[in-house]
Enzyme design. Structure first.
Site: not given
Ligand SMILES: Cc1cc2nc3c(=O)[nH]c(=O)nc-3n(C[C@H](O)[C@H](O)[C@H](O)COP(=O)(O)OP(=O)(O)OC[C@H]3O[C@@H](n4cnc5c(N)ncnc54)[C@H](O)[C@@H]3O)c2cc1C
Length: 311
Positions: A136, A187
């Site tokens: 991660d 990723r």
């Molecule tokens: C499999 C996976 C691994 C990850 N690993 C890392 C990592 O190693 N390092 C790192 O910095 N980040 C990691 N992340 C988190 C990532 O950086 C984002 O913070 C997170 O995915 C929210 O961003 P989004 O792309 O979904 O977009 P956003 O614009 O934040 O969200 C888009 C939509 O998704 C939904 N959504 C997003 N977050 C939430 C929530 N918490 N609760 C409910 N609904 C939500 C809502 O409907 C929102 O409108 C990971 C995410 C995933 C999916």
């Protein structure tokens, strides 16, 4: 910008001992308590039960034994032992073998050489039983060290390892070139940490635009990339691009977090895409939980409603 402010606010709260004690007492105390929405449970058995359910739905998964920022060698060694035990448990359970780990959990803040050593132990044990291990990405203070460590283990021959890049950081295009040249799997995420202006985009529109740019490069140049987002507009753009470029759906996968947009997870599966669910478990769930609240303050309402319902 609300997104940045909310990340900052929840990141600050995540250091509160009182809140942590309170949350730890109530958040995971029953099968339906509020933290269960995002965390599979505190024990390995909970995690195995959760991934069996995920597999039964035709979804893939990656297991994260929660923990980060350990401040002593003893804690880093204990986390490494937990991961080694997890590898054995997963092997015995016969479920898919895919792990996600954080280097600060393996001692990056304490002693970098020992952290690398711990990672190599996990990679070696994982390789014997066919595990893929994703490192991660933590805050930008760790980006360089994380990529250097990936480079080190790669050059020592590990191939069952990949990493995460964050579209919010200005440096990511260059990091992409470096990691992709190695041949490692990436990723792509937006980035979960509050970052300063000097290193990261502050506007959501810039982070999203960078995400789409990088996702396109990953699809055409990457090595089985993971598109990790719940953003429907980005998912649509990625699917459209892949179709235009005739990139078959077995050349990449989508990833989402446990408990988030389960509707989209099954919709992508139904459309024939590979969908991996990131399944966190373990006792150190508080910082992870707070990051999920910070991403979507509406989740606080969900927690409060759950607390009232549980009374
Ligand atoms: C499999 C996976 C691994 C990850 N690993 C890392 C990592 O190693 N390092 C790192 O910095 N980040 C990691 N992340 C988190 C990532 O950086 C984002 O913070 C997170 O995915 C929210 O961003 P989004 O792309 O979904 O977009 P956003 O614009 O934040 O969200 C888009 C939509 O998704 C939904 N959504 C997003 N977050 C939430 C929530 N918490 N609760 C409910 N609904 C939500 C809502 O409907 C929102 O409108 C990971 C995410 C995933 C999916």
């Amino acid at each position: 910008m609300l997104g940045v402010a909310s990340k900052a606010f929840f990141q600050t709260l995540s250091h509160s001992r009182t809140l942590k004690t309170l949350a730890s007492r109530y958040g995971m105390s029953g099968p339906r308590t509020f933290a269960r929405r995002f965390i599979a449970g505190e024990r390995v058995e909970d995690a195995i039960a959760a991934v069996r359910g995920i597999e039964a739905q035709g979804l893939l998964h990656t297991l994260d034994y929660l923990g980060e920022s350990v401040a002593s060698l003893a804690a880093a060694q204990a986390a490494t032992r937990e991961y080694l035990a997890l590898i054995e448990e997963v092997d015995r359970a016969g479920v898919e073998r895919n792990l996600s780990i954080k280097l600060t959990q393996l001692g990056l803040d304490v002693d970098r050489a020992i952290c690398v050593d711990n990672l190599r132990k996990i990679l070696a044990a994982g390789e014997r039983c066919g595990f893929f291990v994703r490192i991660d990405m933590e805050s930008s203070a760790y980006t360089q060290a994380t990529l250097d460590i990936l480079d080190t283990v790669w050059r020592h021959g590990s191939r069952n390892v990949g990493v995460v890049l964050q579209s919010c950081l200005h440096r990511t295009e260059q990091d992409f070139d470096r990691i992709n040249a190695l041949g490692a799997r990436i990723r792509l995420v937006k980035g979960a940490y509050r970052e300063p202006t000097a290193v990261a985009y502050q506007q959501k529109s810039d982070v999203d635009a960078a995400y789409v740019r990088l996702a396109r490069r990953l699809l055409t140049e990457g090595h089985y990339p993971a598109i990790a987002t719940h953003d429907e507009r980005i998912l649509d753009a990625v699917k459209r691009f892949a179709a235009e470029q005739h990139i078959p759906p077995d050349r990449y996968e989508f990833q989402m977090l446990y408990g988030i947009r389960r509707d989209l997870q099954s919709a992508l599966r139904d459309e024939g895409f590979r969908m991996r669910v990131y399944v966190p478990f373990g006792r150190e769930w508080f910082p992870y939980f707070m990051r999920r609240l910070g991403e979507r303050p509406a989740n606080v309402g969900f927690v409060l409603r759950a607390l009232v319902a549980e009374r």
